[in-house]
Write a protein that holds these residues in place. Structure first.
Motif, mmCIF file in Angstrom:
data_model
loop_
_atom_site.group_PDB
_atom_site.id
_atom_site.type_symbol
_atom_site.label_atom_id
_atom_site.label_comp_id
_atom_site.label_asym_id
_atom_site.label_seq_id
_atom_site.Cartn_x
_atom_site.Cartn_y
_atom_site.Cartn_z
ATOM 1 N N HIS A 155 0.849 -1.190 0.000
ATOM 2 C CA HIS A 155 0.000 0.000 0.000
ATOM 3 C C HIS A 155 0.886 1.243 0.000
ATOM 4 C CE1 HIS A 155 -4.080 -1.590 0.516
ATOM 5 N NE2 HIS A 155 -3.531 -2.550 1.232
ATOM 6 N N SER A 159 -3.337 2.871 -6.059
ATOM 7 C CA SER A 159 -4.637 2.849 -5.392
ATOM 8 C C SER A 159 -5.729 2.727 -6.444
ATOM 9 C CB SER A 159 -4.843 4.118 -4.551
ATOM 10 O OG SER A 159 -4.818 5.259 -5.392
ATOM 11 N N THR A 163 -8.094 -5.161 -3.617
ATOM 12 C CA THR A 163 -6.907 -5.773 -3.021
ATOM 13 C C THR A 163 -7.290 -6.926 -2.114
ATOM 14 O OG1 THR A 163 -6.896 -4.333 -1.076
ATOM 15 C CG2 THR A 163 -5.657 -3.572 -3.001
ATOM 16 N N TRP A 274 -3.008 -6.901 -5.565
ATOM 17 C CA TRP A 274 -3.914 -6.016 -6.283
ATOM 18 C C TRP A 274 -4.387 -6.721 -7.540
ATOM 19 C CZ3 TRP A 274 -4.537 -0.892 -4.311
ATOM 20 C CH2 TRP A 274 -3.683 -0.575 -3.247
ATOM 21 N N TRP A 275 -5.678 -6.564 -7.885
ATOM 22 C CA TRP A 275 -6.207 -7.263 -9.049
ATOM 23 C C TRP A 275 -7.290 -6.433 -9.723
ATOM 24 C CZ3 TRP A 275 -11.252 -8.499 -7.369
ATOM 25 C CH2 TRP A 275 -11.419 -8.584 -5.974
#
Length: 322
Positions: A155, A159, A163, A274-275
């Motif tokens: 993080h 952004s 996640t 993250w996806w």
């Protein structure tokens, strides 16, 4: 633009034309005759009001718009492929599947290796492909996530995407074992006057951005593409390096360096997967995320060997290990 009015077959044709830059070869690639591919090119030229391919001598080159569309079309095709290969069910014990994940060498060494072992036990037909996180990840995060299964990154860097929370790690410094300029503890003055070795864009990390608030501007002498070489770039020099504690412990003993606590309350690193939202309801990806979270619980609970600020402490630790 109304998507329902578009022929999505033209997306496949467009990608082949832009990558092959030859109507005949593009046709063979997608199973169309030369006249059919020429007709597709004509339709694409009308749609974009641009030649896309222009003849230069005996070959074709991309126009300016064609060059822009090249990467976008590739990403669109990859995203559509992932969309239409989504599954409603997934059995890891019998499935044959490949996941492509973007990660730094740190994430692969600390977490990816553990994930790979879990998959080896649970899903013998599932393959993992790790690709190095590019330096411009902040600028192209959307494209990366649309063409892969996920991105391991803490993080504070990107952004705006879903996640899966993984584990927390701390930041530590590496200092050459024989560096006479550093005592038992690092000081803020040490960070300001000693040269640094950094990983790509380490300044994206909140722990580094904190230094600006302390009035410290790191002097970067060397930048590298992998975290794992940092100890070797520090050993035998005046340099210092900021590295994740879990990785530092795994690399302990590979180079004559000390692992030292920061002289300030460094913000911990919160690693995450993250996806892209296209994967949200895909059964295979759901299984991947759940497995990653389960593995992360183990990684986050791993004990650390301790951080020593003196040569005597490091020697004592090595004696215990022996």
């Amino acid at each position: 633009m109304n998507l329902a009015s578009l022929d999505l077959n033209l997306v496949v044709a467009l990608r082949a034309l832009l990558e092959e830059r030859n109507v005949t070869r593009a046709g063979r690639r997608v199973g169309l005759s030369q006249p059919a591919m020429s007709a597709a090119l004509a339709r694409l030229r009308r749609h974009f009001d641009d030649d896309l391919l222009s003849r230069v001598g005996g070959h074709y080159e991309l126009t300016a718009l064609g060059q822009v569309l090249l990467d976008r079309t590739s990403a669109a095709c990859d995203l559509l492929e992932r969309l239409f290969t989504s599954q409603s069910g997934f059995d890891p014990a019998t499935a044959s599947h490949e996941f492509t994940l973007m990660a730094s060498d740190y994430a692969v060494a600390v977490f990816g290796s553990e994930l790979a072992r879990e998959l080896h036990r649970e899903a013998p037909g599932v393959r993992l492909r790790f690709r190095q996180t590019p330096t411009d990840v902040v600028d192209i995060a959307g494209t990366l996530l649309s063409t892969t299964d996920g991105l391991f990154i803490p993080h504070g860097v990107i952004s705006g995407f879903p996640t899966t929370e993984l584990y927390r790690d701390n930041w530590v410094f590496l200092v050459a074992e024989g560096n006479p300029e550093v005592g038992e503890e690092l000081t803020p003055q040490d960070l300001a006057r000693l040269p640094w070795v950094t990983y790509q864009r380490t300044y994206d990390a909140p722990a580094v951005r904190q230094l600006g608030m302390l009035g410290i501007e790191p002097t970067v002498e060397i930048s590298v593409d992998t975290f794992s070489v940092l100890p070797f770039m520090v050993a035998g020099t005046r340099r210092i390096a900021l590295v994740q504690e879990l990785l530092a412990e795994r690399l302990r003993g590979t180079a004559p360096v000390r692992i030292m606590k920061p002289p300030y309350d460094a913000v911990p690193l919160q690693e995450a997967l993250w996806w892209h939202p296209v994967h949200t309801h895909d059964a295979a990806h759901i299984w991947l995320r759940e497995t990653a979270a389960r593995v992360a619980a183990r990684v986050g609970g791993q004990g650390r060997s301790g951080i020593h600020g003196t040569d005597e402490g490091d020697r004592a630790n090595r004696s215990r290990d022996a």
